[in-house]
Design a protein around this motif. Structure first.
Motif, mmCIF file in Angstrom:
data_model
loop_
_atom_site.group_PDB
_atom_site.id
_atom_site.type_symbol
_atom_site.label_atom_id
_atom_site.label_comp_id
_atom_site.label_asym_id
_atom_site.label_seq_id
_atom_site.Cartn_x
_atom_site.Cartn_y
_atom_site.Cartn_z
ATOM 1 N N ALA A 93 41.202 -9.741 -6.240
ATOM 2 C CA ALA A 93 42.235 -8.728 -6.492
ATOM 3 C C ALA A 93 43.097 -9.069 -7.700
ATOM 4 O O ALA A 93 43.772 -8.196 -8.243
ATOM 5 C CB ALA A 93 43.110 -8.569 -5.251
ATOM 6 N N GLN A 94 43.080 -10.327 -8.134
ATOM 7 C CA GLN A 94 43.877 -10.726 -9.289
ATOM 8 C C GLN A 94 43.169 -10.425 -10.603
ATOM 9 O O GLN A 94 43.791 -10.473 -11.665
ATOM 10 C CB GLN A 94 44.178 -12.224 -9.209
ATOM 11 C CG GLN A 94 45.016 -12.614 -8.001
ATOM 12 C CD GLN A 94 45.199 -14.117 -7.899
ATOM 13 O OE1 GLN A 94 45.381 -14.791 -8.902
ATOM 14 N NE2 GLN A 94 45.146 -14.638 -6.684
ATOM 15 N N ASN A 95 41.872 -10.109 -10.542
ATOM 16 C CA ASN A 95 41.108 -9.865 -11.763
ATOM 17 C C ASN A 95 41.176 -8.400 -12.177
ATOM 18 O O ASN A 95 41.665 -7.547 -11.435
ATOM 19 C CB ASN A 95 39.668 -10.318 -11.573
ATOM 20 C CG ASN A 95 39.552 -11.828 -11.485
ATOM 21 O OD1 ASN A 95 40.399 -12.549 -12.000
ATOM 22 N ND2 ASN A 95 38.513 -12.313 -10.824
ATOM 23 N N ALA A 96 40.680 -8.115 -13.363
ATOM 24 C CA ALA A 96 40.807 -6.778 -13.941
ATOM 25 C C ALA A 96 39.997 -5.751 -13.158
ATOM 26 O O ALA A 96 38.764 -5.866 -13.081
ATOM 27 C CB ALA A 96 40.344 -6.806 -15.399
ATOM 28 N N PRO A 97 40.634 -4.732 -12.590
ATOM 29 C CA PRO A 97 39.912 -3.723 -11.805
ATOM 30 C C PRO A 97 38.836 -2.994 -12.597
ATOM 31 O O PRO A 97 37.769 -2.687 -12.058
ATOM 32 C CB PRO A 97 41.025 -2.761 -11.362
ATOM 33 C CG PRO A 97 42.279 -3.551 -11.423
ATOM 34 C CD PRO A 97 42.096 -4.516 -12.563
ATOM 35 N N LEU A 98 39.103 -2.716 -13.875
ATOM 36 C CA LEU A 98 38.119 -1.982 -14.679
ATOM 37 C C LEU A 98 36.877 -2.825 -14.923
ATOM 38 O O LEU A 98 35.760 -2.305 -14.965
ATOM 39 C CB LEU A 98 38.738 -1.534 -16.001
ATOM 40 C CG LEU A 98 39.942 -0.587 -15.890
ATOM 41 C CD1 LEU A 98 40.470 -0.236 -17.274
ATOM 42 C CD2 LEU A 98 39.579 0.677 -15.124
ATOM 43 N N SER A 99 37.060 -4.130 -15.094
ATOM 44 C CA SER A 99 35.913 -5.019 -15.277
ATOM 45 C C SER A 99 35.047 -5.050 -14.017
ATOM 46 O O SER A 99 33.812 -4.968 -14.095
ATOM 47 C CB SER A 99 36.381 -6.444 -15.598
ATOM 48 O OG SER A 99 37.049 -6.493 -16.841
ATOM 49 N N ILE A 100 35.689 -5.158 -12.870
ATOM 50 C CA ILE A 100 34.944 -5.205 -11.614
ATOM 51 C C ILE A 100 34.237 -3.882 -11.359
ATOM 52 O O ILE A 100 33.066 -3.852 -10.962
ATOM 53 C CB ILE A 100 35.886 -5.565 -10.450
ATOM 54 C CG1 ILE A 100 36.348 -7.026 -10.592
ATOM 55 C CG2 ILE A 100 35.209 -5.349 -9.103
ATOM 56 C CD1 ILE A 100 37.401 -7.448 -9.599
ATOM 57 N N ALA A 101 34.932 -2.774 -11.611
ATOM 58 C CA ALA A 101 34.327 -1.456 -11.382
ATOM 59 C C ALA A 101 33.091 -1.270 -12.251
ATOM 60 O O ALA A 101 32.051 -0.772 -11.791
ATOM 61 C CB ALA A 101 35.346 -0.356 -11.663
ATOM 62 N N GLY A 102 33.185 -1.665 -13.521
ATOM 63 C CA GLY A 102 32.043 -1.521 -14.415
ATOM 64 C C GLY A 102 30.888 -2.406 -14.014
ATOM 65 O O GLY A 102 29.725 -1.967 -13.987
ATOM 66 N N ALA A 103 31.179 -3.661 -13.698
ATOM 67 C CA ALA A 103 30.124 -4.586 -13.282
ATOM 68 C C ALA A 103 29.448 -4.120 -11.999
ATOM 69 O O ALA A 103 28.218 -4.165 -11.869
ATOM 70 C CB ALA A 103 30.706 -5.984 -13.096
ATOM 71 N N LYS A 104 30.255 -3.644 -11.035
ATOM 72 C CA LYS A 104 29.693 -3.193 -9.766
ATOM 73 C C LYS A 104 28.785 -1.991 -9.961
ATOM 74 O O LYS A 104 27.685 -1.929 -9.388
ATOM 75 C CB LYS A 104 30.822 -2.861 -8.785
ATOM 76 C CG LYS A 104 30.331 -2.374 -7.421
ATOM 77 C CD LYS A 104 31.457 -2.286 -6.414
ATOM 78 C CE LYS A 104 30.935 -1.822 -5.057
ATOM 79 N NZ LYS A 104 31.972 -1.866 -4.009
ATOM 80 N N PHE A 105 29.229 -1.037 -10.770
ATOM 81 C CA PHE A 105 28.420 0.154 -11.010
ATOM 82 C C PHE A 105 27.063 -0.224 -11.601
ATOM 83 O O PHE A 105 26.017 0.258 -11.161
ATOM 84 C CB PHE A 105 29.164 1.109 -11.947
ATOM 85 C CG PHE A 105 28.429 2.385 -12.235
ATOM 86 C CD1 PHE A 105 28.518 3.458 -11.362
ATOM 87 C CD2 PHE A 105 27.639 2.503 -13.361
ATOM 88 C CE1 PHE A 105 27.839 4.643 -11.618
ATOM 89 C CE2 PHE A 105 26.950 3.689 -13.632
ATOM 90 C CZ PHE A 105 27.049 4.762 -12.756
ATOM 91 N N PHE B 41 47.158 -7.289 -14.352
ATOM 92 C CA PHE B 41 46.342 -6.099 -14.542
ATOM 93 C C PHE B 41 46.855 -4.938 -13.686
ATOM 94 O O PHE B 41 47.333 -5.127 -12.574
ATOM 95 C CB PHE B 41 44.890 -6.396 -14.186
ATOM 96 C CG PHE B 41 44.222 -7.397 -15.095
ATOM 97 C CD1 PHE B 41 44.127 -7.146 -16.450
ATOM 98 C CD2 PHE B 41 43.690 -8.564 -14.591
ATOM 99 C CE1 PHE B 41 43.515 -8.054 -17.304
ATOM 100 C CE2 PHE B 41 43.074 -9.484 -15.433
ATOM 101 C CZ PHE B 41 42.984 -9.230 -16.796
ATOM 102 N N ARG B 42 46.715 -3.714 -14.219
ATOM 103 C CA ARG B 42 47.184 -2.523 -13.527
ATOM 104 C C ARG B 42 46.087 -1.468 -13.336
ATOM 105 O O ARG B 42 46.337 -0.386 -12.822
ATOM 106 C CB ARG B 42 48.364 -1.900 -14.274
ATOM 107 C CG ARG B 42 49.572 -2.831 -14.368
ATOM 108 C CD ARG B 42 50.791 -2.095 -14.883
ATOM 109 N NE ARG B 42 50.567 -1.579 -16.234
ATOM 110 C CZ ARG B 42 51.372 -0.695 -16.831
ATOM 111 N NH1 ARG B 42 52.436 -0.228 -16.188
ATOM 112 N NH2 ARG B 42 51.123 -0.295 -18.063
ATOM 113 N N GLY B 43 44.889 -1.760 -13.799
ATOM 114 C CA GLY B 43 43.782 -0.824 -13.615
ATOM 115 C C GLY B 43 43.801 0.349 -14.571
ATOM 116 O O GLY B 43 43.198 1.377 -14.297
ATOM 117 N N ARG B 44 44.444 0.182 -15.715
ATOM 118 C CA ARG B 44 44.478 1.262 -16.705
ATOM 119 C C ARG B 44 44.739 0.711 -18.111
ATOM 120 O O ARG B 44 45.030 -0.447 -18.274
ATOM 121 C CB ARG B 44 45.547 2.297 -16.362
ATOM 122 C CG ARG B 44 46.943 1.778 -16.122
ATOM 123 C CD ARG B 44 47.864 2.918 -15.708
ATOM 124 N NE ARG B 44 49.225 2.504 -15.518
ATOM 125 C CZ ARG B 44 49.718 2.083 -14.378
ATOM 126 N NH1 ARG B 44 48.941 2.027 -13.313
ATOM 127 N NH2 ARG B 44 50.999 1.719 -14.272
#
Length: 257
Positions: A197-209, A254-257
């Motif tokens: 949860a401390q890492n960049a949400p956009l990075s995780i979302a892209g990697a997961k997709f 990080f704020r997810g934007r």
């Protein structure tokens, strides 16, 4: 009492199957409710990671077979049932956030279906995992078979589906079905979720997709959509914050934007 509980702690959503007296067997209504829950969590910016677990001593014994004589009596009903099951697993798999299943006791059939849709599977030493569909003359759904194959490989997938055997947490770890075994699956899952949860949400979302698409075989990944996620992260405030934090030798916010 509701069949499913949802709580939030420190940016982590905890989804709990709440039929302990029935070993958390999943009713048709619960497959549909879970799909709605995960879809809602996907759009909640306050949630950075999700833990899926079961109340009491078991994760999930599987689908509630006692319903089958009413809701899964023939081909048409079975097809409609599988649509709801697949929608549930898709909702879990498509959440652009890490999802970790915390497994104690039984994780069988439909329980495995839920766990396979998660990014990670943490188990304690009481866990018993398996897919008993061959003992019910049920063919496991295509999406779940794809996920099983991607996670454990073809030999282990065949063994699980042909034999209908149950596997201990240690054996499941050796197969790659379980990612971590500890004395406290929920605690370990929450700790791991907190780190992610401390890492960049956009990075995780892209990697997961991308990883989800690539793992399901040729043509499954929407490359254009993947590029949009890459571009969004490249243009984000989070990317600029990450660079600043790196040069200033501090933890990024990080704020997810």
């Amino acid at each position: 009492m509701p069949d499913i509980l949802v709580t939030i702690k420190d940016g982590i959503g905890v989804v709990t199957l709440n039929r302990a007296e029935m070993f958390n067997a999943v009713k048709l209504s619960m497959w549909r409710e879970l799909a709605d829950i995960f879809s809602n969590l996907a759009h909640d910016d306050a949630i950075r990671a999700i833990v899926l677990t079961g109340a009491g001593a078991n994760f999930c014994v599987g689908a509630d077979v006692t319903e089958f004589k009413v809701i899964r009596e023939n081909r048409e009903q079975s097809t409609a049932y599988e649509v709801s099951v697949d929608a549930c697993s898709a909702a879990i798999a498509n959440v652009p956030k890490p999802v970790i299943s915390a497994i104690s006791g039984y994780c069988l059939g439909g329980g495995c279906h839920l766990a396979l849709a998660c990014d990670f599977r943490f188990a304690d030493t009481t866990a018993m995992l398996g897919i008993p569909s061959a003992k019910l003359s049920i063919v496991y759904g295509v999406k779940s078979v794809q996920r099983l194959l991607a996670i454990v490989g073809i030999a282990n997938a065949k063994r699980m589906l042909y034999s209908a055997e149950r596997y201990s947490a240690g054996h499941a770890w050796g197969m790659g079905l379980v990612d971590e075994v500890s004395d406290d699956a929920v605690g370990a899952a929450m700790d791991f979720a907190g780190k992610l949860a401390q890492n960049a949400p956009l990075s995780i979302a892209g990697a997961k997709f991308m990883l989800n698409g690539l793992s399901l075989g040729e043509g499954a990944l929407d490359v254009t959509a993947a590029q949009r996620l890459i571009d969004r992260a490249a243009d984000s405030d989070d990317f600029r914050e990450g660079r600043r934090a790196f040069s200033e030798r501090r933890a990024p916010q990080f704020r997810g934007r």
